[in-house]
Scaffold this motif. Structure first.
Motif, PDB file in Angstrom:
ATOM      1  N   THR A 196      39.714 -10.091  31.275  1.00 27.10           N
ATOM      2  CA  THR A 196      39.528  -8.932  30.496  1.00 27.10           C
ATOM      3  C   THR A 196      38.166  -7.678  30.573  1.00 27.10           C
ATOM      4  OG1 THR A 196      39.599  -7.985  28.162  1.00 27.10           O
ATOM      5  CG2 THR A 196      37.701 -10.118  28.771  1.00 27.10           C
ATOM      6  N   ARG A 197      37.983  -6.525  30.467  1.00 28.99           N
ATOM      7  CA  ARG A 197      37.239  -6.173  30.435  1.00 28.99           C
ATOM      8  C   ARG A 197      35.777  -6.176  29.805  1.00 28.99           C
ATOM      9  NH1 ARG A 197      37.659  -1.106  31.772  1.00 28.99           N
ATOM     10  NH2 ARG A 197      35.531   0.786  31.098  1.00 28.99           N
ATOM     11  N   PHE A 198      34.883  -6.233  30.720  1.00 25.71           N
ATOM     12  CA  PHE A 198      33.666  -6.951  30.382  1.00 25.71           C
ATOM     13  C   PHE A 198      32.888  -5.739  29.659  1.00 25.71           C
ATOM     14  CE2 PHE A 198      29.155  -6.565  30.936  1.00 25.71           C
ATOM     15  CZ  PHE A 198      28.986  -7.596  31.035  1.00 25.71           C
ATOM     16  N   ALA A 199      32.093  -6.556  28.454  1.00 27.89           N
ATOM     17  CA  ALA A 199      31.355  -6.224  27.409  1.00 27.89           C
ATOM     18  C   ALA A 199      30.521  -6.800  27.350  1.00 27.89           C
ATOM     19  CB  ALA A 199      33.045  -7.150  25.922  1.00 27.89           C
ATOM     20  N   GLY A 200      29.672  -6.501  25.965  1.00 23.39           N
ATOM     21  CA  GLY A 200      28.365  -6.799  25.850  1.00 23.39           C
ATOM     22  C   GLY A 200      28.352  -8.056  25.427  1.00 23.39           C
ATOM     23  N   ALA A 201      26.973  -8.523  24.911  1.00 20.37           N
ATOM     24  CA  ALA A 201      26.799 -10.144  24.770  1.00 20.37           C
ATOM     25  C   ALA A 201      27.434 -10.096  23.564  1.00 20.37           C
ATOM     26  CB  ALA A 201      25.375  -9.958  24.899  1.00 20.37           C
ATOM     27  N   ASN A 202      27.047  -9.590  22.501  1.00 22.77           N
ATOM     28  CA  ASN A 202      27.860  -9.483  21.221  1.00 22.77           C
ATOM     29  C   ASN A 202      29.236  -9.991  21.201  1.00 22.77           C
ATOM     30  OD1 ASN A 202      25.216  -9.294  19.609  1.00 22.77           O
ATOM     31  ND2 ASN A 202      25.609  -6.937  19.669  1.00 22.77           N
ATOM     32  N   GLU A 203      29.573  -9.071  22.011  1.00 25.80           N
ATOM     33  CA  GLU A 203      31.417  -9.113  21.956  1.00 25.80           C
ATOM     34  C   GLU A 203      31.799 -10.377  22.445  1.00 25.80           C
ATOM     35  OE1 GLU A 203      34.940  -8.127  21.563  1.00 25.80           O
ATOM     36  OE2 GLU A 203      33.921  -8.419  20.868  1.00 25.80           O
ATOM     37  N   ILE A 204      31.378 -10.821  23.568  1.00 22.24           N
ATOM     38  CA  ILE A 204      31.689 -12.527  24.627  1.00 22.24           C
ATOM     39  C   ILE A 204      30.939 -13.620  23.759  1.00 22.24           C
ATOM     40  CG2 ILE A 204      30.662 -13.792  26.407  1.00 22.24           C
ATOM     41  CD1 ILE A 204      29.687 -11.172  27.814  1.00 22.24           C
ATOM     42  N   ILE A 205      29.646 -13.058  23.237  1.00 21.92           N
ATOM     43  CA  ILE A 205      29.344 -14.858  22.207  1.00 21.92           C
ATOM     44  C   ILE A 205      30.858 -14.407  20.835  1.00 21.92           C
ATOM     45  CG2 ILE A 205      28.209 -15.645  20.598  1.00 21.92           C
ATOM     46  CD1 ILE A 205      26.931 -15.541  23.808  1.00 21.92           C
ATOM     47  N   ARG A 206      31.157 -13.680  20.413  1.00 18.06           N
ATOM     48  CA  ARG A 206      32.377 -13.812  19.511  1.00 18.06           C
ATOM     49  C   ARG A 206      33.428 -13.778  19.585  1.00 18.06           C
ATOM     50  NH1 ARG A 206      36.792 -10.941  17.960  1.00 18.06           N
ATOM     51  NH2 ARG A 206      36.789  -9.538  19.673  1.00 18.06           N
ATOM     52  N   LEU A 207      34.073 -13.533  21.006  1.00 21.45           N
ATOM     53  CA  LEU A 207      34.982 -13.824  21.614  1.00 21.45           C
ATOM     54  C   LEU A 207      35.435 -15.394  22.123  1.00 21.45           C
ATOM     55  CD1 LEU A 207      35.563 -10.862  24.416  1.00 21.45           C
ATOM     56  CD2 LEU A 207      37.284 -11.934  22.462  1.00 21.45           C
ATOM     57  N   LEU A 208      33.658 -16.334  22.553  1.00 28.84           N
ATOM     58  CA  LEU A 208      33.889 -17.561  22.558  1.00 28.84           C
ATOM     59  C   LEU A 208      33.767 -18.318  21.501  1.00 28.84           C
ATOM     60  CD1 LEU A 208      31.120 -17.721  25.162  1.00 28.84           C
ATOM     61  CD2 LEU A 208      33.724 -17.300  26.104  1.00 28.84           C
ATOM     62  N   GLY A 209      33.141 -17.887  20.653  1.00 27.92           N
ATOM     63  CA  GLY A 209      32.794 -18.383  18.973  1.00 27.92           C
ATOM     64  C   GLY A 209      33.567 -18.840  18.374  1.00 27.92           C
ATOM     65  N   GLU A 210      34.781 -17.563  18.404  1.00 27.03           N
ATOM     66  CA  GLU A 210      35.968 -18.140  17.013  1.00 27.03           C
ATOM     67  C   GLU A 210      36.983 -18.616  17.938  1.00 27.03           C
ATOM     68  OE1 GLU A 210      37.496 -13.829  17.078  1.00 27.03           O
ATOM     69  OE2 GLU A 210      36.139 -13.294  15.380  1.00 27.03           O
ATOM     70  N   ARG A 211      37.160 -19.473  18.923  1.00 29.14           N
ATOM     71  CA  ARG A 211      38.561 -19.979  19.746  1.00 29.14           C
ATOM     72  C   ARG A 211      37.236 -21.216  19.399  1.00 29.14           C
ATOM     73  NH1 ARG A 211      42.270 -19.675  22.970  1.00 29.14           N
ATOM     74  NH2 ARG A 211      42.969 -22.033  24.037  1.00 29.14           N
ATOM     75  N   ILE A 212      35.958 -21.470  19.294  1.00 28.27           N
ATOM     76  CA  ILE A 212      35.543 -22.622  19.669  1.00 28.27           C
ATOM     77  C   ILE A 212      35.881 -23.328  18.160  1.00 28.27           C
ATOM     78  CG2 ILE A 212      33.321 -24.143  18.753  1.00 28.27           C
ATOM     79  CD1 ILE A 212      32.404 -22.627  21.536  1.00 28.27           C
ATOM     80  N   LEU A 213      35.494 -22.148  17.083  1.00 26.53           N
ATOM     81  CA  LEU A 213      35.803 -22.615  15.660  1.00 26.53           C
ATOM     82  C   LEU A 213      37.431 -23.117  14.927  1.00 26.53           C
ATOM     83  CD1 LEU A 213      33.227 -19.970  14.146  1.00 26.53           C
ATOM     84  CD2 LEU A 213      32.801 -22.613  14.405  1.00 26.53           C
ATOM     85  N   ALA A 214      37.775 -22.633  16.079  1.00 27.57           N
ATOM     86  CA  ALA A 214      39.506 -22.551  15.626  1.00 27.57           C
ATOM     87  C   ALA A 214      39.836 -23.797  16.329  1.00 27.57           C
ATOM     88  CB  ALA A 214      40.449 -21.068  15.829  1.00 27.57           C
TER      89      ALA A 214
END
Length: 333
Positions: free
Chosen positions: A225-243
């Motif tokens: 995917t398109r490179f994003a800032g740190a907040n967005e990167i952590i959100r993408l990883l964190g949401e998948r982890i919690l799910a």
């Protein structure tokens, strides 16, 4: 490609030689220099043994010592150790209570550790824990089911502490299987890894791309995917982890959360600590307040630029085992 090495075929052996020399008070080579073991073995304690291909350092060799692993077997870069290495480690470190094999869920590792267990079954009581913490559950060329990635550190530390405190083989197996339900990790790569033998990156990313859900052998992830800032990167990883937690673990309400931010080998500490702060805030905002954190480079993919986030929802006993004393070359408190 430039690396500090003499020749690719001597890369792993010379690195292990340096590790042992640097930490000779804690570790030594086993028979034939085919594995690394703790220098002082504890009589009557279950031997906790792990291993895998080189290129993931400090996993596993850097975690040999009191309160963690009794032995680690290292193969060539991204190549599983042989059954003979694993059998030799069992023969030398079993002091009477049997052996627990901790294996990342990659086909080569699983196959070779299974073969070793069969070869040594007449001489040792043996059980196995397969680590399966990767929240990126898409198809993989190297494993069936969840891959074992940075959550391996949590499993090795907690099982090592329990063995140090006298838990028997059956209890360690039960504990390890429960930990698999309580640990989820996910990684992101900004640059592929360069393998010494072929001097090229395992996958190539453009200047505006990142790879979500990568493994630790340089395999591509779930999504580019398109490179994003740190907040967005952590959100993408964190949401998948919690799910990806089982519902009974996610909804338990009494867990002691452990949060680990792990670098893949090419990520400087300033970026890892930045990610730790954002991840801590992200999980707090989702009602998961970390009780303990760990930040650094623990499970690598040679020089890959990127990181992984691990969340472990531990029960009280498991949390105390995580906090128990440990003395290894690369993890100590």
């Amino acid at each position: 490609m430039k690396k500090i090495m003499n020749a690719p075929d001597a890369f792993v052996a010379e690195s292990l030689e340096g590790l042992v020399r640097a930490h000779e008070g804690l570790v030594t080579f086993g028979a034939g220099r085919t594995f690394i073991r703790r220098r002082d073995l504890a009589p009557g304690k279950v031997a906790v043994i792990s291993g895998g291909g080189a290129g993931h350092e400090p996993l596993h060799s850097g975690f040999v010592g009191r309160g963690m692993l009794d032995a680690a077997c290292t193969g060539h870069v991204f190549t599983s150790p042989t059954p003979d290495q694993i059998v030799a480690a069992m023969d030398e470190t079993d002091t009477g209570a049997g052996c627990l094999l901790v294996v990342k869920n990659y086909d080569g590792d699983v196959m070779n550790f299974e073969m070793a267990a069969e070869m040594a079954a007449s001489r040792h009581a043996i059980d196995t824990v397969i680590v399966e913490d990767d929240a990126a559950t898409g198809p993989s060329l190297r494993s069936r089911g969840r891959r074992g990635i940075a959550g391996t550190v949590v499993v090795e530390k907690i099982l090592g502490a329990a063995a140090e405190q006298g838990s028997n083989l059956a209890a360690l197996k039960t504990l390890g299987d429960d930990l698999n339900r309580r640990i989820r990790s996910m990684g992101v790569a900004l640059r592929g890894t360069t393998v010494p033998e072929n001097a090229r990156e395992t996958f190539s990313l453009g200047p505006d791309e990142m790879e979500i859900g990568v493994g630790i052998h340089g395999e591509p992830g779930l999504e580019r995917t398109r490179f994003a800032g740190a907040n967005e990167i952590i959100r993408l990883l964190g949401e998948r982890i919690l799910a990806e937690f089982p519902s009974d673990v996610a909804e338990g309400g009494t867990a002691r959360p452990l949060l680990i931010v792990n670098g893949f080998g090419g990520t400087p500490p300033i970026e890892l600590y930045l990610a730790q702060g954002i991840a801590h805030r992200f999980f707090e905002n989702h009602g998961v307040v970390p009780a303990r954190t760990l930040t650094g480079t623990f499970v690598t993919s040679l020089d890959m630029a990127g990181l992984s986030i691990t969340l472990a929802l531990l029960d009280e006993v498991q949390f105390k085992l995580w906090c128990a004393p440990v003395a290894t070359p690369c993890l100590s408190w």
